[in-house]
Design a protein around this motif. Structure first.
Motif, PDB file in Angstrom:
ATOM      1  N   ILE A  52      -8.450  11.760   8.763  1.00 35.67           N
ATOM      2  CA  ILE A  52      -9.304  10.643   8.609  1.00 35.67           C
ATOM      3  C   ILE A  52      -9.210   9.710   7.492  1.00 35.67           C
ATOM      4  CG2 ILE A  52     -11.678  10.429   7.537  1.00 35.67           C
ATOM      5  CD1 ILE A  52     -12.360  13.116   9.044  1.00 35.67           C
ATOM      6  N   ALA A  53      -8.648  10.218   6.403  1.00 35.08           N
ATOM      7  CA  ALA A  53      -8.039   9.232   5.068  1.00 35.08           C
ATOM      8  C   ALA A  53      -6.963   9.584   4.487  1.00 35.08           C
ATOM      9  CB  ALA A  53      -9.433   9.401   4.118  1.00 35.08           C
ATOM     10  N   MET A  54      -6.431   8.797   4.009  1.00 37.33           N
ATOM     11  CA  MET A  54      -5.051   8.862   3.321  1.00 37.33           C
ATOM     12  C   MET A  54      -5.132   9.800   2.218  1.00 37.33           C
ATOM     13  SD  MET A  54      -4.248   5.284   0.736  1.00 37.33           S
ATOM     14  CE  MET A  54      -4.785   4.362   2.105  1.00 37.33           C
ATOM     15  N   ALA A  55      -4.264  10.378   1.399  1.00 45.39           N
ATOM     16  CA  ALA A  55      -4.117  11.271   0.270  1.00 45.39           C
ATOM     17  C   ALA A  55      -4.286  10.471  -1.065  1.00 45.39           C
ATOM     18  CB  ALA A  55      -2.946  12.017   0.314  1.00 45.39           C
ATOM     19  N   LYS A  56      -4.707  10.955  -2.006  1.00 43.51           N
ATOM     20  CA  LYS A  56      -5.048  10.367  -3.213  1.00 43.51           C
ATOM     21  C   LYS A  56      -3.551   9.946  -3.780  1.00 43.51           C
ATOM     22  CE  LYS A  56      -8.032  13.559  -4.841  1.00 43.51           C
ATOM     23  NZ  LYS A  56      -8.821  14.578  -5.641  1.00 43.51           N
ATOM     24  N   SER A  57      -2.402  10.971  -3.394  1.00 44.18           N
ATOM     25  CA  SER A  57      -1.218  10.594  -3.956  1.00 44.18           C
ATOM     26  C   SER A  57      -0.564   9.294  -3.217  1.00 44.18           C
ATOM     27  CB  SER A  57      -0.446  11.956  -3.804  1.00 44.18           C
ATOM     28  OG  SER A  57      -0.285  12.241  -2.485  1.00 44.18           O
ATOM     29  N   ALA A  58      -0.990   9.020  -1.925  1.00 47.01           N
ATOM     30  CA  ALA A  58      -0.690   7.884  -1.378  1.00 47.01           C
ATOM     31  C   ALA A  58      -1.156   6.407  -1.672  1.00 47.01           C
ATOM     32  CB  ALA A  58      -0.767   8.051   0.108  1.00 47.01           C
ATOM     33  N   LEU A  59      -2.190   6.444  -2.613  1.00 44.88           N
ATOM     34  CA  LEU A  59      -2.947   5.280  -2.798  1.00 44.88           C
ATOM     35  C   LEU A  59      -2.065   4.244  -3.323  1.00 44.88           C
ATOM     36  CD1 LEU A  59      -5.333   3.694  -2.998  1.00 44.88           C
ATOM     37  CD2 LEU A  59      -5.741   4.705  -5.352  1.00 44.88           C
ATOM     38  N   GLN A  60      -1.084   4.696  -4.574  1.00 45.19           N
ATOM     39  CA  GLN A  60      -0.211   3.748  -5.348  1.00 45.19           C
ATOM     40  C   GLN A  60       1.119   3.382  -4.376  1.00 45.19           C
ATOM     41  OE1 GLN A  60      -1.117   2.534  -8.299  1.00 45.19           O
ATOM     42  NE2 GLN A  60       0.276   1.172  -7.501  1.00 45.19           N
ATOM     43  N   GLY A  61       1.292   3.948  -3.552  1.00 42.90           N
ATOM     44  CA  GLY A  61       2.335   3.487  -2.617  1.00 42.90           C
ATOM     45  C   GLY A  61       1.927   2.526  -1.555  1.00 42.90           C
ATOM     46  N   TYR A  62       0.450   2.806  -1.201  1.00 39.41           N
ATOM     47  CA  TYR A  62      -0.227   2.028  -0.279  1.00 39.41           C
ATOM     48  C   TYR A  62      -0.266   0.590  -0.950  1.00 39.41           C
ATOM     49  CZ  TYR A  62      -4.407  -0.278   1.858  1.00 39.41           C
ATOM     50  OH  TYR A  62      -5.291  -1.060   2.555  1.00 39.41           O
ATOM     51  N   ILE A  63      -0.700   0.633  -2.182  1.00 41.92           N
ATOM     52  CA  ILE A  63      -0.936  -0.636  -2.817  1.00 41.92           C
ATOM     53  C   ILE A  63       0.223  -1.596  -3.003  1.00 41.92           C
ATOM     54  CG2 ILE A  63      -1.671  -1.778  -5.122  1.00 41.92           C
ATOM     55  CD1 ILE A  63      -3.730   0.525  -5.298  1.00 41.92           C
ATOM     56  N   ASP A  64       1.524  -0.856  -3.438  1.00 41.04           N
ATOM     57  CA  ASP A  64       2.680  -1.267  -3.919  1.00 41.04           C
ATOM     58  C   ASP A  64       3.314  -1.919  -2.546  1.00 41.04           C
ATOM     59  OD1 ASP A  64       2.435  -0.395  -6.303  1.00 41.04           O
ATOM     60  OD2 ASP A  64       3.814   1.189  -5.979  1.00 41.04           O
ATOM     61  N   GLU A  65       3.187  -1.300  -1.464  1.00 44.59           N
ATOM     62  CA  GLU A  65       3.694  -1.751  -0.283  1.00 44.59           C
ATOM     63  C   GLU A  65       2.911  -3.029   0.396  1.00 44.59           C
ATOM     64  OE1 GLU A  65       4.719  -0.323   4.552  1.00 44.59           O
ATOM     65  OE2 GLU A  65       3.652   1.030   3.050  1.00 44.59           O
ATOM     66  N   VAL A  66       1.501  -3.187   0.195  1.00 46.40           N
ATOM     67  CA  VAL A  66       0.901  -4.261   0.550  1.00 46.40           C
ATOM     68  C   VAL A  66       1.258  -5.448  -0.338  1.00 46.40           C
ATOM     69  CG1 VAL A  66      -1.417  -5.315   0.863  1.00 46.40           C
ATOM     70  CG2 VAL A  66      -1.117  -2.980   1.510  1.00 46.40           C
ATOM     71  N   LEU A  67       1.437  -5.145  -1.547  1.00 42.96           N
ATOM     72  CA  LEU A  67       1.818  -6.311  -2.420  1.00 42.96           C
ATOM     73  C   LEU A  67       3.140  -6.810  -2.255  1.00 42.96           C
ATOM     74  CD1 LEU A  67       0.424  -5.145  -5.865  1.00 42.96           C
ATOM     75  CD2 LEU A  67      -0.800  -6.690  -4.302  1.00 42.96           C
ATOM     76  N   ARG A  68       4.079  -5.810  -1.862  1.00 39.90           N
ATOM     77  CA  ARG A  68       5.629  -6.165  -1.735  1.00 39.90           C
ATOM     78  C   ARG A  68       5.611  -7.319  -0.587  1.00 39.90           C
ATOM     79  NH1 ARG A  68       9.217  -4.443   2.235  1.00 39.90           N
ATOM     80  NH2 ARG A  68       7.920  -2.330   2.462  1.00 39.90           N
ATOM     81  N   LEU A  69       4.689  -6.529   0.684  1.00 42.85           N
ATOM     82  CA  LEU A  69       4.653  -7.433   1.847  1.00 42.85           C
ATOM     83  C   LEU A  69       3.991  -8.678   1.862  1.00 42.85           C
ATOM     84  CD1 LEU A  69       4.063  -4.506   4.442  1.00 42.85           C
ATOM     85  CD2 LEU A  69       6.233  -5.923   4.015  1.00 42.85           C
ATOM     86  N   LYS A  70       3.000  -8.771   0.869  1.00 45.21           N
ATOM     87  CA  LYS A  70       2.332  -9.961   0.680  1.00 45.21           C
ATOM     88  C   LYS A  70       3.547 -11.098   0.079  1.00 45.21           C
ATOM     89  CE  LYS A  70      -1.356  -9.836  -1.996  1.00 45.21           C
ATOM     90  NZ  LYS A  70      -2.888 -10.568  -1.858  1.00 45.21           N
ATOM     91  N   GLU A  71       4.227 -10.755  -0.742  1.00 50.83           N
ATOM     92  CA  GLU A  71       5.293 -11.703  -1.188  1.00 50.83           C
ATOM     93  C   GLU A  71       6.367 -11.971   0.056  1.00 50.83           C
ATOM     94  OE1 GLU A  71       5.697 -13.325  -4.045  1.00 50.83           O
ATOM     95  OE2 GLU A  71       3.732 -12.429  -4.345  1.00 50.83           O
ATOM     96  N   LYS A  72       6.848 -11.008   0.714  1.00 51.04           N
ATOM     97  CA  LYS A  72       7.471 -11.089   1.856  1.00 51.04           C
ATOM     98  C   LYS A  72       7.273 -12.348   2.851  1.00 51.04           C
ATOM     99  CE  LYS A  72      10.421  -8.633   5.533  1.00 51.04           C
ATOM    100  NZ  LYS A  72      10.679  -7.069   5.999  1.00 51.04           N
ATOM    101  N   TYR A  73       5.853 -12.088   3.195  1.00 47.00           N
ATOM    102  CA  TYR A  73       5.323 -13.278   4.633  1.00 47.00           C
ATOM    103  C   TYR A  73       4.665 -14.178   3.794  1.00 47.00           C
ATOM    104  CZ  TYR A  73       6.661  -9.587   7.708  1.00 47.00           C
ATOM    105  OH  TYR A  73       7.508  -8.849   8.530  1.00 47.00           O
ATOM    106  N   LYS A  74       4.725 -14.437   2.434  1.00 47.18           N
ATOM    107  CA  LYS A  74       4.425 -15.576   1.714  1.00 47.18           C
ATOM    108  C   LYS A  74       4.865 -16.831   2.626  1.00 47.18           C
ATOM    109  CE  LYS A  74       3.479 -15.934  -2.348  1.00 47.18           C
ATOM    110  NZ  LYS A  74       3.574 -15.917  -3.993  1.00 47.18           N
ATOM    111  N   GLY A  75       3.999 -17.742   2.732  1.00 42.54           N
ATOM    112  CA  GLY A  75       4.362 -19.023   3.669  1.00 42.54           C
ATOM    113  C   GLY A  75       4.182 -18.650   5.104  1.00 42.54           C
ATOM    114  N   ARG A  76       4.253 -17.684   5.571  1.00 42.78           N
ATOM    115  CA  ARG A  76       3.998 -17.294   7.170  1.00 42.78           C
ATOM    116  C   ARG A  76       2.550 -16.871   7.669  1.00 42.78           C
ATOM    117  NH1 ARG A  76       8.652 -13.530   9.136  1.00 42.78           N
ATOM    118  NH2 ARG A  76       7.817 -13.922  11.108  1.00 42.78           N
TER     119      ARG A  76
END
Length: 269
Positions: A54-78
Protein backbone atom coordinates in the motif's frame (compact mmCIF):
# COMPACT_ATOMS: atom_id res chain seq x y z
CA UNK A 1 -0.04 24.22 -20.30
CA UNK A 2 -0.43 20.52 -19.62
CA UNK A 3 0.33 18.96 -16.24
CA UNK A 4 -0.36 15.91 -14.09
CA UNK A 5 0.23 16.05 -10.34
CA UNK A 6 -0.78 12.56 -9.27
CA UNK A 7 1.53 9.70 -10.23
CA UNK A 8 2.89 6.69 -8.38
CA UNK A 9 5.77 4.25 -8.90
CA UNK A 10 7.12 0.93 -7.71
CA UNK A 11 8.09 1.98 -4.16
CA UNK A 12 4.48 1.88 -2.93
CA UNK A 13 4.22 -1.81 -3.86
CA UNK A 14 1.16 -1.64 -6.10
CA UNK A 15 2.34 0.46 -9.06
CA UNK A 16 4.56 -0.47 -11.98
CA UNK A 17 7.63 1.37 -13.21
CA UNK A 18 10.30 3.70 -11.92
CA UNK A 19 9.96 7.42 -11.33
CA UNK A 20 11.95 8.04 -14.51
CA UNK A 21 9.51 5.88 -16.47
CA UNK A 22 6.69 8.25 -15.45
CA UNK A 23 8.73 11.32 -16.34
CA UNK A 24 9.48 9.93 -19.79
CA UNK A 25 5.79 9.06 -20.21
CA UNK A 26 4.95 12.65 -19.29
CA UNK A 27 7.25 13.96 -21.98
CA UNK A 28 5.69 11.56 -24.50
CA UNK A 29 2.22 12.78 -23.43
CA UNK A 30 3.17 16.40 -24.08
CA UNK A 31 3.23 17.49 -20.44
CA UNK A 32 5.15 20.60 -19.41
CA UNK A 33 4.87 19.67 -15.71
CA UNK A 34 4.74 16.31 -13.97
CA UNK A 35 4.32 15.77 -10.25
CA UNK A 36 5.64 12.64 -8.57
CA UNK A 37 3.38 11.85 -5.61
CA UNK A 38 3.79 8.33 -4.33
CA UNK A 39 2.00 7.04 -1.24
CA UNK A 40 3.63 8.29 1.94
CA UNK A 41 5.03 5.89 4.49
CA UNK A 42 2.74 5.01 7.39
CA UNK A 43 4.14 7.06 10.24
CA UNK A 44 1.63 5.85 12.81
CA UNK A 45 3.50 2.60 13.42
CA UNK A 46 6.84 1.55 14.89
CA UNK A 47 7.29 -0.80 11.92
CA UNK A 48 9.27 0.40 8.93
CA UNK A 49 6.71 -0.79 6.39
CA UNK A 50 3.56 -2.22 7.98
CA UNK A 51 1.67 -2.15 4.66
CA UNK A 52 4.16 -3.16 1.92
CA UNK A 53 1.54 -3.39 -0.83
CA UNK A 54 0.00 0.00 0.00
CA UNK A 55 2.70 2.49 0.98
CA UNK A 56 6.47 2.88 0.87
CA UNK A 57 8.68 2.11 3.85
CA UNK A 58 9.78 4.91 6.16
CA UNK A 59 13.37 3.97 5.31
CA UNK A 60 12.58 4.57 1.61
CA UNK A 61 11.44 8.18 2.06
CA UNK A 62 14.81 9.90 1.77
CA UNK A 63 15.76 7.81 -1.27
CA UNK A 64 12.46 8.80 -2.89
CA UNK A 65 13.07 12.49 -2.26
CA UNK A 66 16.69 12.32 -3.44
CA UNK A 67 15.70 10.51 -6.64
CA UNK A 68 12.98 13.01 -7.54
CA UNK A 69 15.35 15.94 -6.91
CA UNK A 70 18.03 14.30 -9.04
CA UNK A 71 15.60 13.71 -11.89
CA UNK A 72 14.28 17.26 -11.53
CA UNK A 73 17.77 18.46 -12.46
CA UNK A 74 18.31 15.84 -15.14
CA UNK A 75 15.13 16.75 -17.04
CA UNK A 76 15.28 20.51 -16.53
CA UNK A 77 14.46 22.21 -19.83
CA UNK A 78 12.48 19.21 -21.08
CA UNK A 79 9.81 18.90 -18.40
CA UNK A 80 9.40 20.40 -14.94
CA UNK A 81 9.47 17.64 -12.33
CA UNK A 82 7.76 18.44 -9.03
CA UNK A 83 8.28 16.68 -5.72
CA UNK A 84 4.98 15.71 -4.19
CA UNK A 85 3.49 13.05 -1.99
CA UNK A 86 0.06 11.53 -1.52
CA UNK A 87 -0.50 11.33 2.20
CA UNK A 88 -3.26 9.52 4.02
CA UNK A 89 -5.03 11.63 6.60
CA UNK A 90 -5.27 9.98 10.01
CA UNK A 91 -6.51 12.47 12.65
CA UNK A 92 -4.77 10.61 15.50
CA UNK A 93 -1.38 10.86 13.79
CA UNK A 94 -1.74 14.14 11.91
CA UNK A 95 0.90 15.99 13.92
CA UNK A 96 3.44 13.21 13.39
CA UNK A 97 2.92 13.47 9.63
CA UNK A 98 3.05 17.27 9.75
CA UNK A 99 6.42 17.21 11.53
CA UNK A 100 7.93 14.84 8.98
CA UNK A 101 6.70 16.86 6.00
CA UNK A 102 7.91 20.17 7.42
CA UNK A 103 11.50 18.97 7.12
CA UNK A 104 11.31 18.10 3.42
CA UNK A 105 11.41 20.23 0.23
CA UNK A 106 8.02 19.25 -1.15
CA UNK A 107 6.46 21.26 -3.96
CA UNK A 108 3.02 20.07 -2.82
CA UNK A 109 1.22 17.53 -0.68
CA UNK A 110 -1.95 15.65 -1.64
CA UNK A 111 -4.23 14.65 1.23
CA UNK A 112 -6.31 11.51 0.88
CA UNK A 113 -8.91 9.68 2.92
CA UNK A 114 -8.62 5.98 2.14
CA UNK A 115 -10.03 4.55 5.38
CA UNK A 116 -13.26 5.21 7.25
CA UNK A 117 -13.75 3.56 10.64
CA UNK A 118 -10.65 1.47 9.91
CA UNK A 119 -12.03 -0.01 6.68
CA UNK A 120 -10.72 0.80 3.21
CA UNK A 121 -13.04 2.92 1.11
CA UNK A 122 -12.27 0.46 -1.71
CA UNK A 123 -13.48 -2.55 0.26
CA UNK A 124 -16.21 -3.98 -1.96
CA UNK A 125 -18.10 -5.42 1.04
CA UNK A 126 -18.19 -2.33 3.26
CA UNK A 127 -21.80 -1.45 2.33
CA UNK A 128 -23.09 -5.02 2.33
CA UNK A 129 -26.02 -5.45 4.69
CA UNK A 130 -26.21 -1.78 5.72
CA UNK A 131 -29.60 -0.11 5.79
CA UNK A 132 -30.20 3.39 4.40
CA UNK A 133 -29.41 5.19 7.67
CA UNK A 134 -26.22 3.19 8.19
CA UNK A 135 -25.09 3.95 4.63
CA UNK A 136 -25.79 7.63 5.19
CA UNK A 137 -23.73 7.56 8.39
CA UNK A 138 -20.79 6.03 6.50
CA UNK A 139 -20.98 8.78 3.90
CA UNK A 140 -21.23 11.46 6.59
CA UNK A 141 -18.16 10.06 8.35
CA UNK A 142 -16.24 9.99 5.06
CA UNK A 143 -16.95 13.66 4.37
CA UNK A 144 -16.25 14.55 7.99
CA UNK A 145 -12.74 13.14 7.55
CA UNK A 146 -12.26 15.02 4.27
CA UNK A 147 -13.38 18.20 6.01
CA UNK A 148 -10.96 17.53 8.87
CA UNK A 149 -8.15 16.99 6.38
CA UNK A 150 -8.86 20.42 4.92
CA UNK A 151 -8.99 22.03 8.34
CA UNK A 152 -5.60 20.51 9.19
CA UNK A 153 -4.13 22.86 6.54
CA UNK A 154 -1.46 20.25 5.97
CA UNK A 155 -2.22 19.76 2.29
CA UNK A 156 -2.28 21.77 -0.93
CA UNK A 157 -4.63 19.38 -2.73
CA UNK A 158 -7.31 16.93 -1.63
CA UNK A 159 -7.52 13.77 -3.70
CA UNK A 160 -10.51 11.96 -5.24
CA UNK A 161 -13.12 13.34 -2.84
CA UNK A 162 -15.86 10.85 -3.77
CA UNK A 163 -13.68 7.77 -4.33
CA UNK A 164 -15.79 5.71 -1.94
CA UNK A 165 -18.03 5.17 -4.97
CA UNK A 166 -15.25 3.23 -6.75
CA UNK A 167 -16.68 -0.24 -6.13
CA UNK A 168 -20.11 0.91 -4.98
CA UNK A 169 -21.54 3.28 -7.62
CA UNK A 170 -24.76 3.68 -5.59
CA UNK A 171 -22.67 5.69 -3.09
CA UNK A 172 -23.35 8.76 -5.24
CA UNK A 173 -27.10 8.36 -4.65
CA UNK A 174 -26.87 8.36 -0.86
CA UNK A 175 -28.40 11.77 0.02
CA UNK A 176 -25.72 13.77 1.85
CA UNK A 177 -25.87 17.10 0.02
CA UNK A 178 -25.59 19.13 3.21
CA UNK A 179 -22.42 17.32 4.28
CA UNK A 180 -20.87 17.63 0.82
CA UNK A 181 -21.68 21.33 0.61
CA UNK A 182 -20.28 21.91 4.09
CA UNK A 183 -17.09 20.09 3.11
CA UNK A 184 -16.72 22.05 -0.13
CA UNK A 185 -17.27 25.35 1.68
CA UNK A 186 -14.57 24.40 4.18
CA UNK A 187 -12.17 23.45 1.40
CA UNK A 188 -12.78 26.82 -0.25
CA UNK A 189 -12.31 28.69 3.04
CA UNK A 190 -9.05 26.82 3.69
CA UNK A 191 -7.90 27.74 0.16
CA UNK A 192 -7.10 24.17 -0.85
CA UNK A 193 -7.57 22.64 -4.30
CA UNK A 194 -9.36 19.43 -5.19
CA UNK A 195 -8.18 17.23 -7.99
CA UNK A 196 -10.10 15.85 -10.91
CA UNK A 197 -8.78 12.32 -10.79
CA UNK A 198 -9.27 10.15 -13.88
CA UNK A 199 -8.47 6.81 -12.25
CA UNK A 200 -12.15 6.12 -11.56
CA UNK A 201 -12.31 4.70 -15.07
CA UNK A 202 -10.22 1.80 -13.75
CA UNK A 203 -12.82 0.90 -11.08
CA UNK A 204 -16.39 -0.41 -11.23
CA UNK A 205 -17.87 3.09 -11.16
CA UNK A 206 -16.08 4.28 -14.30
CA UNK A 207 -15.58 7.97 -14.99
CA UNK A 208 -13.76 10.47 -12.80
CA UNK A 209 -13.57 11.60 -9.21
CA UNK A 210 -15.43 13.72 -8.23
CA UNK A 211 -18.72 13.56 -10.09
CA UNK A 212 -19.92 16.41 -12.29
CA UNK A 213 -22.53 17.22 -9.64
CA UNK A 214 -19.84 17.75 -7.01
CA UNK A 215 -17.71 19.74 -9.45
CA UNK A 216 -20.65 22.03 -10.17
CA UNK A 217 -21.09 22.63 -6.44
CA UNK A 218 -17.33 23.14 -6.04
CA UNK A 219 -17.43 25.77 -8.79
CA UNK A 220 -20.30 27.51 -6.99
CA UNK A 221 -18.32 27.68 -3.74
CA UNK A 222 -15.13 28.85 -5.48
CA UNK A 223 -13.04 25.74 -4.87
CA UNK A 224 -9.78 25.60 -6.85
CA UNK A 225 -9.19 22.53 -9.02
CA UNK A 226 -6.23 20.65 -10.40
CA UNK A 227 -5.58 17.53 -12.50
CA UNK A 228 -4.28 14.11 -11.50
CA UNK A 229 -4.33 10.89 -13.46
CA UNK A 230 -3.44 8.84 -10.35
CA UNK A 231 -1.33 6.78 -12.74
CA UNK A 232 -0.05 3.48 -11.39
CA UNK A 233 1.36 2.53 -14.79
CA UNK A 234 3.33 4.97 -16.99
CA UNK A 235 0.90 4.65 -19.89
CA UNK A 236 -1.80 6.47 -17.90
CA UNK A 237 0.17 9.67 -17.31
CA UNK A 238 -1.94 12.64 -18.47
CA UNK A 239 -4.87 10.30 -19.19
CA UNK A 240 -7.95 12.27 -20.38
CA UNK A 241 -6.41 15.67 -19.56
CA UNK A 242 -8.05 17.37 -22.53
CA UNK A 243 -11.46 15.85 -21.80
CA UNK A 244 -11.28 17.07 -18.20
CA UNK A 245 -10.22 20.53 -19.36
CA UNK A 246 -13.18 20.70 -21.73
CA UNK A 247 -15.64 19.59 -19.06
CA UNK A 248 -14.36 22.07 -16.50
CA UNK A 249 -14.90 24.89 -18.99
CA UNK A 250 -18.47 23.67 -19.57
CA UNK A 251 -19.14 23.64 -15.84
CA UNK A 252 -17.90 27.20 -15.50
CA UNK A 253 -14.34 27.03 -14.19
CA UNK A 254 -11.98 29.64 -15.64
CA UNK A 255 -8.65 28.22 -14.51
CA UNK A 256 -6.94 25.42 -12.64
CA UNK A 257 -3.76 25.18 -10.62
CA UNK A 258 -0.58 23.34 -9.80
CA UNK A 259 2.00 23.92 -7.06
CA UNK A 260 5.71 24.74 -6.93
CA UNK A 261 7.54 25.22 -3.62
CA UNK A 262 4.13 25.03 -1.85
CA UNK A 263 2.94 28.06 -3.83
CA UNK A 264 0.01 27.99 -6.24
CA UNK A 265 0.52 28.50 -9.96
CA UNK A 266 -2.70 29.46 -11.78
CA UNK A 267 -3.21 28.21 -15.33
CA UNK A 268 -6.08 29.49 -17.53
CA UNK A 269 -8.31 26.75 -18.90
Amino acid sequence: MKFDLHTHHERCGHADGTIEDYIKAGIDAGLQVIGISDHSPYFGSEEDQPFPKIAMAKSALQGYIDEVLRLKEKYKGRIEVLLGMESDFFPDYAEIYRDVYAKQPFDYLIGSVHHVRGISIFNKKRFKGLNEEEQLNEKREYYSLIKQSALSRMFDILAHIDAMKAYYPAFSDIPAHREIDDTLQTIAECDIAIEINTSGKMKDVGGWYPSDEILERACHFGVKVTFGSDAHVPSRVGDEFELVKKRLKEIGFKDWVYYRNRKRVVVPL
